[in-house]
Motif scaffolding. Sequence first.
Motif, PDB file in Angstrom:
ATOM      1  N   GLU A  16       2.522   6.839  11.718  1.00 42.12           N
ATOM      2  CA  GLU A  16       3.124   5.558  11.349  1.00 42.12           C
ATOM      3  C   GLU A  16       3.501   5.565   9.871  1.00 42.12           C
ATOM      4  N   THR A  17       2.599   6.036   9.029  1.00 39.81           N
ATOM      5  CA  THR A  17       2.869   6.118   7.594  1.00 39.81           C
ATOM      6  C   THR A  17       4.008   7.090   7.320  1.00 39.81           C
ATOM      7  N   ALA A  18       3.979   8.240   7.987  1.00 37.34           N
ATOM      8  CA  ALA A  18       5.011   9.250   7.775  1.00 37.34           C
ATOM      9  C   ALA A  18       6.395   8.710   8.135  1.00 37.34           C
ATOM     10  N   LEU A  19       6.492   8.032   9.293  1.00 39.57           N
ATOM     11  CA  LEU A  19       7.779   7.508   9.727  1.00 39.57           C
ATOM     12  C   LEU A  19       8.251   6.384   8.813  1.00 39.57           C
ATOM     13  N   GLU A  20       7.324   5.538   8.363  1.00 36.55           N
ATOM     14  CA  GLU A  20       7.713   4.436   7.480  1.00 36.55           C
ATOM     15  C   GLU A  20       8.185   4.962   6.132  1.00 36.55           C
ATOM     16  N   ARG A  21       7.565   6.029   5.627  1.00 39.06           N
ATOM     17  CA  ARG A  21       8.041   6.615   4.369  1.00 39.06           C
ATOM     18  C   ARG A  21       9.456   7.180   4.544  1.00 39.06           C
ATOM     19  N   THR A  22       9.710   7.767   5.715  1.00 37.56           N
ATOM     20  CA  THR A  22      11.057   8.268   5.986  1.00 37.56           C
ATOM     21  C   THR A  22      12.050   7.122   6.110  1.00 37.56           C
ATOM     22  N   ASN A  23      11.635   6.021   6.745  1.00 36.07           N
ATOM     23  CA  ASN A  23      12.495   4.827   6.823  1.00 36.07           C
ATOM     24  C   ASN A  23      12.893   4.355   5.427  1.00 36.07           C
TER      25      ASN A  23
ATOM     26  N   PRO B 175      -5.937  -2.721  20.809  1.00 37.02           N
ATOM     27  CA  PRO B 175      -5.175  -3.938  21.093  1.00 37.02           C
ATOM     28  C   PRO B 175      -3.879  -3.646  21.855  1.00 37.02           C
ATOM     29  N   ALA B 176      -3.618  -4.432  22.874  1.00 32.29           N
ATOM     30  CA  ALA B 176      -2.425  -4.222  23.697  1.00 32.29           C
ATOM     31  C   ALA B 176      -1.139  -4.422  22.910  1.00 32.29           C
ATOM     32  N   SER B 177      -1.185  -5.263  21.871  1.00 28.39           N
ATOM     33  CA  SER B 177       0.031  -5.598  21.138  1.00 28.39           C
ATOM     34  C   SER B 177       0.309  -4.680  19.949  1.00 28.39           C
ATOM     35  N   LEU B 178      -0.499  -3.629  19.778  1.00 30.17           N
ATOM     36  CA  LEU B 178      -0.232  -2.684  18.684  1.00 30.17           C
ATOM     37  C   LEU B 178       1.138  -2.034  18.861  1.00 30.17           C
ATOM     38  N   PRO B 179       1.856  -1.757  17.759  1.00 29.45           N
ATOM     39  CA  PRO B 179       3.089  -0.961  17.871  1.00 29.45           C
ATOM     40  C   PRO B 179       2.783   0.371  18.552  1.00 29.45           C
ATOM     41  N   ALA B 180       3.728   0.849  19.354  1.00 28.15           N
ATOM     42  CA  ALA B 180       3.471   2.000  20.219  1.00 28.15           C
ATOM     43  C   ALA B 180       3.013   3.239  19.451  1.00 28.15           C
ATOM     44  N   LEU B 181       3.586   3.486  18.275  1.00 22.73           N
ATOM     45  CA  LEU B 181       3.228   4.684  17.517  1.00 22.73           C
ATOM     46  C   LEU B 181       1.784   4.602  17.037  1.00 22.73           C
ATOM     47  N   VAL B 182       1.384   3.431  16.542  1.00 21.51           N
ATOM     48  CA  VAL B 182       0.003   3.232  16.096  1.00 21.51           C
ATOM     49  C   VAL B 182      -0.941   3.297  17.298  1.00 21.51           C
TER      50      VAL B 182
ATOM     51  N   LEU C  66       6.980  13.631  24.743  1.00 21.56           N
ATOM     52  CA  LEU C  66       7.222  14.447  23.553  1.00 21.56           C
ATOM     53  C   LEU C  66       6.686  13.751  22.305  1.00 21.56           C
ATOM     54  N   LEU C  67       6.976  12.458  22.170  1.00 21.51           N
ATOM     55  CA  LEU C  67       6.483  11.708  21.016  1.00 21.51           C
ATOM     56  C   LEU C  67       4.953  11.687  20.988  1.00 21.51           C
ATOM     57  N   PHE C  68       4.358  11.485  22.164  1.00 23.06           N
ATOM     58  CA  PHE C  68       2.894  11.419  22.246  1.00 23.06           C
ATOM     59  C   PHE C  68       2.278  12.734  21.787  1.00 23.06           C
ATOM     60  N   SER C  69       2.900  13.851  22.169  1.00 22.69           N
ATOM     61  CA  SER C  69       2.368  15.157  21.768  1.00 22.69           C
ATOM     62  C   SER C  69       2.544  15.395  20.266  1.00 22.69           C
ATOM     63  N   LEU C  70       3.648  14.882  19.690  1.00 20.74           N
ATOM     64  CA  LEU C  70       3.854  15.005  18.248  1.00 20.74           C
ATOM     65  C   LEU C  70       2.834  14.167  17.474  1.00 20.74           C
ATOM     66  N   VAL C  71       2.545  12.975  17.980  1.00 20.17           N
ATOM     67  CA  VAL C  71       1.511  12.140  17.360  1.00 20.17           C
ATOM     68  C   VAL C  71       0.164  12.866  17.403  1.00 20.17           C
ATOM     69  N   ASN C  72      -0.107  13.512  18.521  1.00 21.93           N
ATOM     70  CA  ASN C  72      -1.358  14.254  18.669  1.00 21.93           C
ATOM     71  C   ASN C  72      -1.458  15.367  17.640  1.00 21.93           C
ATOM     72  N   TYR C  73      -0.358  16.100  17.442  1.00 17.68           N
ATOM     73  CA  TYR C  73      -0.382  17.190  16.464  1.00 17.68           C
ATOM     74  C   TYR C  73      -0.544  16.638  15.050  1.00 17.68           C
ATOM     75  N   ALA C  74       0.145  15.527  14.761  1.00 15.48           N
ATOM     76  CA  ALA C  74       0.015  14.902  13.441  1.00 15.48           C
ATOM     77  C   ALA C  74      -1.443  14.560  13.163  1.00 15.48           C
TER      78      ALA C  74
ATOM     79  N   ILE D 157       0.835  -1.207   0.000  1.00 16.53           N
ATOM     80  CA  ILE D 157       0.000   0.000   0.000  1.00 16.53           C
ATOM     81  C   ILE D 157       0.867   1.254   0.000  1.00 16.53           C
ATOM     82  N   LEU D 158       1.916   1.253   0.812  1.00 11.47           N
ATOM     83  CA  LEU D 158       2.818   2.412   0.850  1.00 11.47           C
ATOM     84  C   LEU D 158       3.494   2.638  -0.500  1.00 11.47           C
TER      85      LEU D 158
END
Length: 276
Positions: free
Chosen positions: A227-234, A147-154, A211-219, A57-58
């Motif tokens: 998650e998509t933004a970081l994966e595209r950068t990866n 879900p408890a097992s979701l990646p932290a960013l998602v 800090l990360l949580f607040s950035l996710v909130n702004y996004a 998809i990406l």
Amino acid sequence: MNFNQLSPRRQEQLMAFNRLLTIMDELREQCPWDRKQTMDSLRHLTIEETYELSDAILEKDMPEIRKELGDIQLHLIFYAKIASETSAESPDHFDMADVLNSVCDKLIRRHPHIYGDTVAETEEQVKANWEQLKLKEGNKSVLGGVPASLPALVKAMRIQEKARGAGFDWEEKQQVWEKVEEEMQEFKAEFNAESNVAIEHERAEGEFGDLLFSLVNYARFIDINPETALERTNKKFIRRFQYLEEQARANGKKLSEMTLAEMDIYWNEAKIKPGF
């Protein structure tokens, strides 16, 4: 509705689904590998297939998306087939018809603005109704469905979305950005990179998480999926780094023997290449 009253394409879709169900029945009966599988043994394979679909998809690779959707559909049918092999009297018993009817019932129940007399004219109203309906169905917390097992960013984004559905959210994106700046200043003040003083790792980790949580909130407020933004950068970093490696090899050099300034030459070349 009678099968023959359906459009030709819908008939083709149903026949294709029936074909896959039939093949699954045959494989489960005749193939040693398929006979051996359990829900537990399939679980990690399903996760892998889901990530492969995410990659496709990406990359906007439609032929690959079609292929990966087929693989995931096979897994879903496989799980239902395994469940159908339990005793019909067992509470664990179900088959694909039960699965599909269950999700259809849920969709109708959770869309009263379509199948009932509830009014919801905006996406936000639909989301708010959805969360309230889930609570009525027995969820003890709005966040219980994450879900408890979701990646932290998602997980961070899903938590924030669900809290918003319950009315707990900032009103303006400027307020969220001010929170980002506040968290950044707190982190900088306590863990200044210019200082050589050893930091308290656990506390630093906690502040960095804030800090990360607040950035996710702004996004979320500016409609960016973090998650998509970081994966595209990866992926962008991987392309550029692999270009660096290729150019170094082509010039008879080893990265371990090159200076950062020498590597930066190839890196900057990669940055201006189309698609890099």
